[in-house]
Write a protein that holds these residues in place. Structure first.
Motif, PDB file in Angstrom:
ATOM      1  N   HIS A 111       0.831  -1.218   0.000  1.00 35.54           N
ATOM      2  CA  HIS A 111       0.000   0.000   0.000  1.00 35.54           C
ATOM      3  C   HIS A 111       0.859   1.259   0.000  1.00 35.54           C
ATOM      4  CE1 HIS A 111       0.616   0.445   4.379  1.00 35.54           C
ATOM      5  NE2 HIS A 111       0.536  -0.884   4.395  1.00 35.54           N
ATOM      6  N   GLU A 112       2.082   1.182   0.550  1.00 36.83           N
ATOM      7  CA  GLU A 112       2.984   2.337   0.489  1.00 36.83           C
ATOM      8  C   GLU A 112       3.522   2.533  -0.922  1.00 36.83           C
ATOM      9  OE1 GLU A 112       6.081   2.001   3.388  1.00 36.83           O
ATOM     10  OE2 GLU A 112       4.675   2.015   5.064  1.00 36.83           O
ATOM     11  N   VAL A 113       3.812   1.443  -1.611  1.00 33.44           N
ATOM     12  CA  VAL A 113       4.326   1.540  -2.980  1.00 33.44           C
ATOM     13  C   VAL A 113       3.256   2.104  -3.907  1.00 33.44           C
ATOM     14  CG1 VAL A 113       5.199   0.226  -4.950  1.00 33.44           C
ATOM     15  CG2 VAL A 113       5.956  -0.348  -2.644  1.00 33.44           C
ATOM     16  N   LEU A 114       2.021   1.619  -3.741  1.00 36.16           N
ATOM     17  CA  LEU A 114       0.939   2.072  -4.611  1.00 36.16           C
ATOM     18  C   LEU A 114       0.346   3.401  -4.159  1.00 36.16           C
ATOM     19  CD1 LEU A 114      -0.867  -1.325  -5.265  1.00 36.16           C
ATOM     20  CD2 LEU A 114       0.773  -0.135  -6.715  1.00 36.16           C
ATOM     21  N   GLY A 115       0.653   3.834  -2.949  1.00 30.34           N
ATOM     22  CA  GLY A 115       0.179   5.126  -2.467  1.00 30.34           C
ATOM     23  C   GLY A 115      -1.287   5.146  -2.105  1.00 30.34           C
ATOM     24  N   ILE A 116      -1.787   4.040  -1.556  1.00 30.14           N
ATOM     25  CA  ILE A 116      -3.194   3.972  -1.161  1.00 30.14           C
ATOM     26  C   ILE A 116      -3.291   3.385   0.247  1.00 30.14           C
ATOM     27  CG2 ILE A 116      -4.090   3.780  -3.504  1.00 30.14           C
ATOM     28  CD1 ILE A 116      -4.292   0.785  -3.130  1.00 30.14           C
ATOM     29  N   ALA A 117      -4.496   3.352   0.776  1.00 24.87           N
ATOM     30  CA  ALA A 117      -4.724   2.814   2.115  1.00 24.87           C
ATOM     31  C   ALA A 117      -4.604   1.290   2.093  1.00 24.87           C
ATOM     32  CB  ALA A 117      -6.104   3.214   2.615  1.00 24.87           C
ATOM     33  N   ALA A 118      -4.239   0.725   3.223  1.00 20.87           N
ATOM     34  CA  ALA A 118      -4.053  -0.727   3.319  1.00 20.87           C
ATOM     35  C   ALA A 118      -5.366  -1.488   3.191  1.00 20.87           C
ATOM     36  CB  ALA A 118      -3.372  -1.085   4.635  1.00 20.87           C
ATOM     37  N   ASP A 119      -6.493  -0.827   3.465  1.00 15.51           N
ATOM     38  CA  ASP A 119      -7.787  -1.512   3.390  1.00 15.51           C
ATOM     39  C   ASP A 119      -8.537  -1.201   2.094  1.00 15.51           C
ATOM     40  OD1 ASP A 119      -8.276   1.113   3.953  1.00 15.51           O
ATOM     41  OD2 ASP A 119      -9.763   0.726   5.534  1.00 15.51           O
ATOM     42  N   ALA A 120      -7.822  -0.814   1.046  1.00 15.22           N
ATOM     43  CA  ALA A 120      -8.460  -0.480  -0.235  1.00 15.22           C
ATOM     44  C   ALA A 120      -9.018  -1.735  -0.898  1.00 15.22           C
ATOM     45  CB  ALA A 120      -7.442   0.187  -1.154  1.00 15.22           C
ATOM     46  N   ASP A 121     -10.054  -1.526  -1.719  1.00 21.65           N
ATOM     47  CA  ASP A 121     -10.650  -2.664  -2.429  1.00 21.65           C
ATOM     48  C   ASP A 121      -9.917  -2.903  -3.752  1.00 21.65           C
ATOM     49  OD1 ASP A 121     -11.502  -0.425  -3.759  1.00 21.65           O
ATOM     50  OD2 ASP A 121     -13.549  -1.130  -4.061  1.00 21.65           O
ATOM     51  N   GLY A 122     -10.332  -3.929  -4.457  1.00 28.75           N
ATOM     52  CA  GLY A 122      -9.651  -4.345  -5.680  1.00 28.75           C
ATOM     53  C   GLY A 122      -9.643  -3.294  -6.776  1.00 28.75           C
ATOM     54  N   THR A 123     -10.739  -2.558  -6.941  1.00 26.02           N
ATOM     55  CA  THR A 123     -10.776  -1.539  -7.997  1.00 26.02           C
ATOM     56  C   THR A 123      -9.844  -0.372  -7.676  1.00 26.02           C
ATOM     57  OG1 THR A 123     -12.725  -0.543  -6.967  1.00 26.02           O
ATOM     58  CG2 THR A 123     -13.110  -2.127  -8.733  1.00 26.02           C
TER      59      THR A 123
ATOM     60  N   ILE B 203      -7.131  -0.588  -5.875  1.00 29.23           N
ATOM     61  CA  ILE B 203      -5.770  -1.110  -6.043  1.00 29.23           C
ATOM     62  C   ILE B 203      -5.401  -1.131  -7.519  1.00 29.23           C
ATOM     63  CG2 ILE B 203      -4.333  -3.175  -5.804  1.00 29.23           C
ATOM     64  CD1 ILE B 203      -5.893  -3.749  -3.197  1.00 29.23           C
ATOM     65  N   ALA B 204      -6.317  -1.605  -8.356  1.00 35.19           N
ATOM     66  CA  ALA B 204      -6.048  -1.668  -9.791  1.00 35.19           C
ATOM     67  C   ALA B 204      -5.838  -0.271 -10.380  1.00 35.19           C
ATOM     68  CB  ALA B 204      -7.185  -2.389 -10.513  1.00 35.19           C
ATOM     69  N   ALA B 205      -6.652   0.693  -9.930  1.00 36.00           N
ATOM     70  CA  ALA B 205      -6.508   2.066 -10.435  1.00 36.00           C
ATOM     71  C   ALA B 205      -5.176   2.672  -9.996  1.00 36.00           C
ATOM     72  CB  ALA B 205      -7.681   2.912  -9.948  1.00 36.00           C
ATOM     73  N   ALA B 206      -4.798   2.450  -8.742  1.00 35.69           N
ATOM     74  CA  ALA B 206      -3.524   2.982  -8.248  1.00 35.69           C
ATOM     75  C   ALA B 206      -2.356   2.317  -8.968  1.00 35.69           C
ATOM     76  CB  ALA B 206      -3.413   2.764  -6.746  1.00 35.69           C
ATOM     77  N   TYR B 207      -2.484   1.023  -9.224  1.00 36.26           N
ATOM     78  CA  TYR B 207      -1.436   0.290  -9.941  1.00 36.26           C
ATOM     79  C   TYR B 207      -1.253   0.854 -11.347  1.00 36.26           C
ATOM     80  CZ  TYR B 207       0.559  -3.501 -12.732  1.00 36.26           C
ATOM     81  OH  TYR B 207       1.312  -4.230 -13.603  1.00 36.26           O
ATOM     82  N   GLN B 208      -2.353   1.069 -12.045  1.00 37.92           N
ATOM     83  CA  GLN B 208      -2.266   1.595 -13.406  1.00 37.92           C
ATOM     84  C   GLN B 208      -1.699   3.014 -13.420  1.00 37.92           C
ATOM     85  OE1 GLN B 208      -2.821  -0.432 -16.048  1.00 37.92           O
ATOM     86  NE2 GLN B 208      -1.826   1.223 -17.149  1.00 37.92           N
ATOM     87  N   ALA B 209      -2.085   3.815 -12.446  1.00 36.16           N
ATOM     88  CA  ALA B 209      -1.569   5.184 -12.375  1.00 36.16           C
ATOM     89  C   ALA B 209      -0.064   5.192 -12.117  1.00 36.16           C
ATOM     90  CB  ALA B 209      -2.298   5.955 -11.279  1.00 36.16           C
ATOM     91  N   LYS B 210       0.387   4.322 -11.227  1.00 29.65           N
ATOM     92  CA  LYS B 210       1.826   4.242 -10.946  1.00 29.65           C
ATOM     93  C   LYS B 210       2.588   3.719 -12.159  1.00 29.65           C
ATOM     94  CE  LYS B 210       2.338   5.582  -6.677  1.00 29.65           C
ATOM     95  NZ  LYS B 210       3.230   6.643  -6.267  1.00 29.65           N
ATOM     96  N   ARG B 211       2.008   2.745 -12.848  1.00 27.30           N
ATOM     97  CA  ARG B 211       2.673   2.207 -14.043  1.00 27.30           C
ATOM     98  C   ARG B 211       2.773   3.272 -15.128  1.00 27.30           C
ATOM     99  NH1 ARG B 211       4.364  -3.247 -15.222  1.00 27.30           N
ATOM    100  NH2 ARG B 211       4.534  -2.266 -17.238  1.00 27.30           N
ATOM    101  N   ASP B 212       1.742   4.110 -15.249  1.00 30.43           N
ATOM    102  CA  ASP B 212       1.761   5.167 -16.258  1.00 30.43           C
ATOM    103  C   ASP B 212       2.841   6.204 -15.976  1.00 30.43           C
ATOM    104  OD1 ASP B 212      -0.278   3.938 -17.615  1.00 30.43           O
ATOM    105  OD2 ASP B 212      -1.862   5.242 -16.825  1.00 30.43           O
TER     106      ASP B 212
END
Length: 117
Positions: free
Chosen positions: A47-59, A61-70
């Motif tokens: 959650h620190e790498v993706l920059g979101i809360a530890a209790d985030a849901d799958g969507t 997480i996926a959005a944060a992952y895509q934003a970081k990859r971009d």
């Protein structure tokens, strides 16, 4: 005693001292790793790498992952030097590993998908 014998005796003493002081400890401690820094740093929490809360849901997480990859897309890092591109590639690997850890934690990782086959 001739000077040649004296030189041979002194040389033998020096060689013996060197074997005992330098080579012997190296041979004895061959199997142990010397204390020092770790070869690999442990991964930070996903959650620190993706920059979101530890209790985030799958969507989220996926959005944060895509934003970081971009942020580290090939088009954005093309102007960087060799070392900058290398660091960006390492960061992408870290982001991918964080996403995989998050999916495993949610129970939607690759391991669960393969078990269902």
């Amino acid at each position: 005693m001739t000077s040649t014998e004296f030189i041979v005796i002194v040389g033998g003493l020096v060689l013996g001292y060197w074997l005992v002081a330098v080579v012997w400890p190296l041979m004895r401690d061959r199997g142990e790793l010397p204390p020092g820094p770790l070869l690999f740093e442990p991964d930070p929490p996903w959650h620190e790498v993706l920059g979101i809360a530890a209790d985030a849901d799958g969507t989220a997480i996926a959005a944060a992952y895509q934003a970081k990859r971009d942020e580290y897309s090939p088009e954005r890092i093309a102007g960087l030097g060799h070392e900058g591109r290398r660091q960006a590639q390492l960061r992408v690997i870290q982001i991918d590993r964080a996403y995989a850890a998050a999916m495993r934690e949610l129970g939607t990782g690759r391991e669960d998908a393969e078990a269902g086959r």
